[in-house]
Scaffold this active site. Structure first.
Site, short mmCIF file in Angstrom:
data_model
loop_
_atom_site.label_atom_id
_atom_site.label_comp_id
_atom_site.label_asym_id
_atom_site.label_seq_id
_atom_site.Cartn_x
_atom_site.Cartn_y
_atom_site.Cartn_z
N ASP A 119 0.86 -1.06 0.00
CA ASP A 119 0.14 -0.33 0.06
C ASP A 119 0.98 1.25 -0.06
O ASP A 119 2.01 1.23 -0.77
CB ASP A 119 -1.06 -0.17 1.11
CG ASP A 119 -2.11 0.84 1.15
OD1 ASP A 119 -3.02 0.76 0.56
OD2 ASP A 119 -1.97 2.13 1.73
N ASP A 245 -7.45 -8.58 -4.45
CA ASP A 245 -7.39 -7.00 -4.17
C ASP A 245 -7.85 -6.27 -5.33
O ASP A 245 -7.01 -6.10 -6.52
CB ASP A 245 -6.07 -6.70 -3.94
CG ASP A 245 -6.04 -5.23 -3.23
OD1 ASP A 245 -6.98 -4.70 -3.15
OD2 ASP A 245 -4.65 -4.92 -3.45
N HIS A 275 -6.48 -7.06 0.22
CA HIS A 275 -5.56 -5.92 0.22
C HIS A 275 -4.42 -5.87 1.20
O HIS A 275 -3.27 -5.70 0.85
CB HIS A 275 -6.12 -4.50 0.18
CG HIS A 275 -5.43 -3.37 -0.07
ND1 HIS A 275 -4.65 -3.19 -1.18
CD2 HIS A 275 -5.17 -2.39 0.95
CE1 HIS A 275 -4.10 -2.07 -1.04
NE2 HIS A 275 -4.39 -1.57 0.43
#
Length: 296
Positions: A119, A245, A275
């Protein structure tokens, strides 16, 4: 600058997180929290989290990596975890975050670092690699990217709308909803722990709008410059993206196409992973880190 600091009692007795807090001051007096586990002279693994999580995300990956002989550093980005949280959203810029993390990183006096990033841990961590390429020996990138103004998917646009419109940003609920496994109530509460109320969530609210998705966004030029470094990167660069994801779907192909160090690497697809793949496959990811750490 008005800065909030989450009370220590919020972090008492979190499940699976027995780690000693450490702190370093960055910027204009901001206290940045990080974990430093394992022998001080051991090969280093840097684990970087994204939004809206914190180093708690790595609680199940740290022990096996340390046991295999590495030293693990896991910082909390400013605005998250036990790190300080400026109350003004304008304090949160992409470039500020890169500068804060570079200041912290340079103060550690490290070498031959292996980065694991996910991320925003990738958006910031890969900028660190580009800024200090000689410092890093290898990279594992999972469910992340380095956007430089090429647009956004419907899933990303939906996430941005939600993050700005929802009256109360449900941090623990977001982690649960974007993980493949079912978190316990205590684990969900641990993700909520850094944020006693909405005033502490300025960073979590700001981050989605900072992603340089269009040519008009800030930091597009800086990310293009970072890509120019990565496109010459020949050290190992391994991808491990989840198969479930929607936010980062297909992102591994960008790295595998543009980064020379991706050639002939043991890339993986995390089956059934959401995710937050660290919640879904901590053992598998730790094994990837250990394998890469042994050959660099």
């Amino acid at each position: 600058m008005h800065v909030l600091r989450t009370p220590d009692h919020r972090f008492a007795d979190l499940p699976g997180y027995p780690y000693t807090p450490r702190y370093h001051e960055v910027g204009e007096g901001l206290r940045l929290h990080y974990l430093d586990e394992g022998p001080a002279d051991a090969p280093v693994v840097l684990m970087m989290h994204g939004q809206p999580s914190w180093s708690y995300l790595y609680r199940r990956m740290i022990p096996p990596v340390v046991h295999a002989g590495s030293r693990v550093l896991a910082p909390d980005l400013i605005g998250f975890g036990r790190s300080d949280k400026p109350a003004d959203r304008n304090a949160y810029t992409y470039e500020n975050h890169v500068a804060w993390m570079l200041e912290w990183l340079d103060a550690r006096d490290l070498s031959d670092v292996v980065l694991f990033c996910q991320d925003w841990g990738g958006l910031i961590g890969l900028r660190l690699v580009a800024a200090r390429p000689d410092l890093f020996a290898g990279v594992i990138a999972g469910n992340t990217g380095l956007p430089d103004g090429q647009g956004m998917s419907d899933a990303v646009a939906s996430w941005i709308r939600f993050s700005q419109a929802v009256p109360e940003l449900p941090i623990g609920g977001i982690l649960q909803g974007a993980s493949g496994r079912t978190l316990t109530d205590a684990e969900v509460a641990a993700y909520d722990a850094p944020f006693p109320d909405e005033t502490y969530k300025a960073g979590a609210r700001a981050f989605p709008l900072l992603i340089p998705l269009t040519p008009e966004h800030a930091s597009v030029a800086e990310n293009k410059a970072a890509w120019a470094v990565l496109e010459r990167w020949t050290k190992p660069f391994v991808t491990c993206f989840s198969d479930a994801d929607p936010i980062t779907a297909g992102g591994e192909r960008v790295f595998q196409t543009r980064v020379p160090g991706c050639a002939d690497q043991p890339h993986r697809t995390i089956a059934g992973g959401g995710h937050f793949l660290q919640e879904d496959a901590p053992t598998e990811l730790a094994e990837m880190i250990i394998e890469l750490r042994r050959r660099v």
